[in-house]
Design a protein around this motif. Structure first.
Motif, PDB file in Angstrom:
ATOM      1  N   VAL A 136      23.084  21.560  15.017  1.00  0.00           N
ATOM      2  CA  VAL A 136      24.298  21.343  14.220  1.00  0.00           C
ATOM      3  C   VAL A 136      24.046  20.212  13.230  1.00  0.00           C
ATOM      4  N   GLU A 137      24.335  20.472  11.973  1.00  0.00           N
ATOM      5  CA  GLU A 137      24.173  19.450  10.936  1.00  0.00           C
ATOM      6  C   GLU A 137      25.543  18.876  10.558  1.00  0.00           C
ATOM      7  N   PRO A 138      25.556  17.641  10.038  1.00  0.00           N
ATOM      8  CA  PRO A 138      26.831  17.062   9.592  1.00  0.00           C
ATOM      9  C   PRO A 138      27.570  18.036   8.665  1.00  0.00           C
ATOM     10  N   GLY A 139      28.846  18.235   8.928  1.00  0.00           N
ATOM     11  CA  GLY A 139      29.635  19.116   8.078  1.00  0.00           C
ATOM     12  C   GLY A 139      29.731  20.550   8.562  1.00  0.00           C
ATOM     13  N   ASP A 140      28.884  20.945   9.504  1.00  0.00           N
ATOM     14  CA  ASP A 140      28.904  22.328   9.986  1.00  0.00           C
ATOM     15  C   ASP A 140      30.225  22.663  10.691  1.00  0.00           C
ATOM     16  N   THR A 141      30.585  23.943  10.616  1.00  0.00           N
ATOM     17  CA  THR A 141      31.740  24.462  11.343  1.00  0.00           C
ATOM     18  C   THR A 141      31.268  25.099  12.645  1.00  0.00           C
ATOM     19  N   VAL A 142      31.848  24.656  13.755  1.00  0.00           N
ATOM     20  CA  VAL A 142      31.435  25.145  15.069  1.00  0.00           C
ATOM     21  C   VAL A 142      32.638  25.709  15.809  1.00  0.00           C
TER      22      VAL A 142
ATOM     23  N   ARG B 161      31.507  16.915  17.555  1.00  0.00           N
ATOM     24  CA  ARG B 161      32.036  16.050  16.493  1.00  0.00           C
ATOM     25  C   ARG B 161      31.464  14.641  16.643  1.00  0.00           C
ATOM     26  N   ASP B 162      31.474  14.141  17.851  1.00  0.00           N
ATOM     27  CA  ASP B 162      31.082  12.749  18.085  1.00  0.00           C
ATOM     28  C   ASP B 162      29.582  12.534  17.907  1.00  0.00           C
ATOM     29  N   THR B 163      28.770  13.465  18.398  1.00  0.00           N
ATOM     30  CA  THR B 163      27.331  13.210  18.445  1.00  0.00           C
ATOM     31  C   THR B 163      26.590  13.746  17.236  1.00  0.00           C
ATOM     32  N   LYS B 164      27.107  14.815  16.597  1.00  0.00           N
ATOM     33  CA  LYS B 164      26.357  15.444  15.509  1.00  0.00           C
ATOM     34  C   LYS B 164      27.147  15.490  14.217  1.00  0.00           C
ATOM     35  N   ASP B 165      28.330  14.869  14.237  1.00  0.00           N
ATOM     36  CA  ASP B 165      29.129  14.821  13.029  1.00  0.00           C
ATOM     37  C   ASP B 165      29.457  16.224  12.497  1.00  0.00           C
ATOM     38  N   ALA B 166      29.684  17.158  13.418  1.00  0.00           N
ATOM     39  CA  ALA B 166      30.130  18.491  13.001  1.00  0.00           C
ATOM     40  C   ALA B 166      31.357  18.328  12.111  1.00  0.00           C
ATOM     41  N   GLY B 167      31.481  19.190  11.097  1.00  0.00           N
ATOM     42  CA  GLY B 167      32.560  19.026  10.132  1.00  0.00           C
ATOM     43  C   GLY B 167      33.896  19.456  10.695  1.00  0.00           C
ATOM     44  N   ARG B 168      33.963  20.720  11.101  1.00  0.00           N
ATOM     45  CA  ARG B 168      35.188  21.224  11.695  1.00  0.00           C
ATOM     46  C   ARG B 168      34.822  21.925  12.987  1.00  0.00           C
ATOM     47  N   VAL B 169      35.603  21.689  13.993  1.00  0.00           N
ATOM     48  CA  VAL B 169      35.330  22.263  15.302  1.00  0.00           C
ATOM     49  C   VAL B 169      36.578  22.992  15.778  1.00  0.00           C
TER      50      VAL B 169
ATOM     51  N   ASN C 284      39.997  17.023  12.517  1.00  0.00           N
ATOM     52  CA  ASN C 284      38.995  18.057  12.243  1.00  0.00           C
ATOM     53  C   ASN C 284      38.681  18.914  13.457  1.00  0.00           C
ATOM     54  N   VAL C 285      39.518  18.787  14.476  1.00  0.00           N
ATOM     55  CA  VAL C 285      39.390  19.621  15.665  1.00  0.00           C
ATOM     56  C   VAL C 285      40.659  20.458  15.775  1.00  0.00           C
TER      57      VAL C 285
ATOM     58  N   ASP D 119      29.162  28.296  11.388  1.00  0.00           N
ATOM     59  CA  ASP D 119      27.729  27.956  11.429  1.00  0.00           C
ATOM     60  C   ASP D 119      27.135  28.152  12.813  1.00  0.00           C
ATOM     61  N   HIS D 120      27.883  27.762  13.848  1.00  0.00           N
ATOM     62  CA  HIS D 120      27.356  27.890  15.202  1.00  0.00           C
ATOM     63  C   HIS D 120      28.491  28.215  16.165  1.00  0.00           C
ATOM     64  N   VAL D 121      28.159  28.988  17.194  1.00  0.00           N
ATOM     65  CA  VAL D 121      29.138  29.307  18.238  1.00  0.00           C
ATOM     66  C   VAL D 121      28.593  28.809  19.574  1.00  0.00           C
ATOM     67  N   TRP D 122      29.455  28.194  20.328  1.00  0.00           N
ATOM     68  CA  TRP D 122      29.131  27.672  21.659  1.00  0.00           C
ATOM     69  C   TRP D 122      30.026  28.366  22.679  1.00  0.00           C
ATOM     70  N   SER D 123      29.505  28.601  23.869  1.00  0.00           N
ATOM     71  CA  SER D 123      30.370  29.091  24.941  1.00  0.00           C
ATOM     72  C   SER D 123      29.790  28.693  26.286  1.00  0.00           C
ATOM     73  N   MET D 124      30.609  28.052  27.124  1.00  0.00           N
ATOM     74  CA  MET D 124      30.149  27.607  28.448  1.00  0.00           C
ATOM     75  C   MET D 124      31.021  28.215  29.528  1.00  0.00           C
ATOM     76  N   GLU D 125      30.383  28.943  30.444  1.00  0.00           N
ATOM     77  CA  GLU D 125      31.076  29.481  31.619  1.00  0.00           C
ATOM     78  C   GLU D 125      32.312  30.282  31.248  1.00  0.00           C
ATOM     79  N   ALA D 126      32.200  31.100  30.245  1.00  0.00           N
ATOM     80  CA  ALA D 126      33.364  31.849  29.774  1.00  0.00           C
ATOM     81  C   ALA D 126      32.983  33.249  29.328  1.00  0.00           C
ATOM     82  N   PHE D 127      31.770  33.419  28.800  1.00  0.00           N
ATOM     83  CA  PHE D 127      31.387  34.678  28.176  1.00  0.00           C
ATOM     84  C   PHE D 127      31.571  35.889  29.092  1.00  0.00           C
ATOM     85  N   TYR D 128      31.285  35.700  30.372  1.00  0.00           N
ATOM     86  CA  TYR D 128      31.274  36.872  31.278  1.00  0.00           C
ATOM     87  C   TYR D 128      32.669  37.369  31.622  1.00  0.00           C
ATOM     88  N   TYR D 129      33.708  36.693  31.140  1.00  0.00           N
ATOM     89  CA  TYR D 129      35.059  37.214  31.304  1.00  0.00           C
ATOM     90  C   TYR D 129      35.419  38.220  30.221  1.00  0.00           C
TER      91      TYR D 129
END
Ligand SMILES: Nc1ncnc2c1ncn2[C@@H]1O[C@H](CSCC[C@H](N)C(=O)O)[C@@H](O)[C@H]1O
Ligand SMILES: Nc1ncnc2c1ncn2[C@@H]1O[C@H](CSCC[C@H](N)C(=O)O)[C@@H](O)[C@H]1O
Lengths: 226, 62, 226, 62
Positions: free
Chosen positions: C36-42, C57-65, C86-87, C105-115
């Motif tokens: 994730v780069e600064p400004g990216d939408t996640v 947002r905190d660690t990689k300066d994602a733009g919009r989350v 921005n969240v 820009d990027h999609v994240w999913s934790m412990e949810a996809f299999y539903y």
């Protein structure tokens, strides 16, 4: 001295196997992540003793595994360490890869990429030979954030590229490789002696040695060919 | 080198095809011979089963 | 019971924060790898308490989350945990994502996809909304090789997809996502009591608990949009 | 939701554009209102600042 002469000397006095042993601590974790399927063709850039390709044959049933290295003595050693007919070695240079467009499923490189004379061009070469969707696993211990690696340049007679993490990401993208991940893989196996043993020959303090291995470790950047 | 490596090898200089000339082989394995650039005419030696595909100016440099 | 009703109940009695605490042990390692780069939408799919997006947002300066979740009570909680403009959070379903083509820009999913009701279709939806070169980080604890997770199905009234590692890779490719990496991330933080404490309420033996957390941990599959 | 979210939102049913109708706002933040599918005509509520973009048949299911 050329890269070839330097590393031929390393191969001649057994340092290929010494590197293999140390690099395996972190390389194995990166290799385990590679999405290599049975039958895939994999290329190891700067293969040294060739252990990485052989591991991918053994653990993931890679179909054909090739190692490329600029030092003829390295390649001769690598070839001597295996009888597997699906493993082969080639003498060649990172900047002029002797492989056809889209001919390789995945490319691996450990502690070698930064010796490229023109690293962005090497990335373009990697992108050229990878089939679309193929990955480039690029692992290095020598990089900007790993401050304790900086002095290595003094000990070797070949110019090395010292990019930061973000410079790696940028250069990959410049060469049309999508960056899929970047990670610092700690070396949890290197033995770090108790504080009272410091300074050692190589380390002033335990903190520095800890930072080098457990905090920074190996920088892995994964690119995907488009 | 195994002959099947020819499927993916190319001339490092211009990525054109290579031609294989065999002096000694052991079944599938080429022990001695050379790879010749079909366009560049460059000759890349195969010695002890290992092809040397360094660009010619690098091969001789020490 | 629907997924929404089930997880609304979880949100109501604070289980959103309990999950966050446990999932963080492995999720943080996967999040750290994201390019994730600064400004990216996640986008965080099945965001629960929403911690992952806030961390990016905190660690990689994602733009919009943005966090999407099917359970309105989850989303209300998630929104209440942040004041960051921005969240943002959205109620929605994995199978019908309310985002435009190539908008993320990027999609994240934790412990949810299999539903997901139709997981291959969800992957197609993810591929559709990702810009070319964008990544999907899909992390799950419930999967075939993690045998100790199998019984979870008995405890929840929603049908879950239990793919193996190779089924994940195949399904990603079926949806035109290039597989860039697959890894089992061990949970090194969960406290595993000494052997004499077993059986516990949840575990028959220390070996089983060790295997569940330290050996299998969280399965991460990373896909790249073409 | 912030109005800027409109840049990337679309109708979950057919991915066509949505129109924003605001009942209550606080600067950039839309507190109450609805999103209307420009093609489907479906109405998606915004309540307490959170848009509900579940497909209508899922929204009502329990
Ligand atoms: N420009 C170049 N082209 C080809 N090989 C090169 C090169 N520059 C360096 N190398 C090779 O890269 C290797 C670096 S040492 C690392 C070896 C091995 N990958 C391991 O992990 O142990 C050496 O064998 C060296 O000969
Ligand atoms: N089909 C679907 N569409 C949207 N959200 C769904 C869904 N199925 C399950 N979910 C949501 O997925 C979440 C799984 S719990 C995991 C929450 C969070 N990612 C964490 O790591 O803690 C729940 O909040 C649930 O409401």
């Amino acid at each position: 001295m050329s890269v070839r002469a330097e590393f031929d000397a390393w191969a001649a006095d057994g340092r290929d196997r010494g590197m293999e042993e140390r690099h395996w601590h972190t390389a194995k974790h990166a290799l385990a992540r590679m999405p290599v399927e049975p039958g895939d063709t994999v290329l190891d850039l700067g293969c040294g003793s060739g252990y990485a390709g052989r591991a991918l044959r053994d653990t993931k049933d890679a179909g054909r595994v090739y190692g490329l290295d600029g030092a003829p003595a390295m390649v001769r050693n690598a070839q001597a360490y295996t009888e597997d007919p699906n493993v082969g070695y080639v003498v060649g240079d990172f900047d002029a890869l002797p492989f056809a467009d889209d001919s390789v499923d995945h490319v691996w490189s450990m502690e070698a990429f930064y010796y490229a004379r023109d690293p962005v061009h090497t990335l373009e070469e990697v992108e050229r030979i990878l089939r679309p969707g193929g990955t480039f696993y690029c692992a290095v211990n020598y990089y900007e954030e790993n401050v304790h690696s900086h002095e290595w340049q003094e000990r070797i007679d070949v110019e090395m590229t010292r990019w930061s993490k973000s410079e790696y990401r940028e250069a990959f993208r410049e060469a049309s490789l999508a960056v899929a991940e970047q990670d610092s893989i700690p070396d949890r196996e290197i033995d770090i002696p108790p504080a009272e043993s410091f300074p050692t020959d190589d380390w002033d303090s335990r903190e520095e040695m800890f930072e080098r291995y457990r905090t920074h470790g190996t920088l892995l950047t994964v690119g995907v060919s488009r | 080198m195994k002959e099947s490596l020819m499927d993916i090898l190319c001339d490092p200089l211009d990525k054109s095809d290579l031609e294989l000339e065999v002096d000694e082989r052991d079944g599938e394995e080429i022990i001695e011979g050379r790879l010749v650039g079909t366009v560049t005419g460059e000759v890349y030696p195969i010695e002890d089963g290992i092809p040397n595909l360094l660009p010619p100016d690098m091969r001789d440099e020490e």
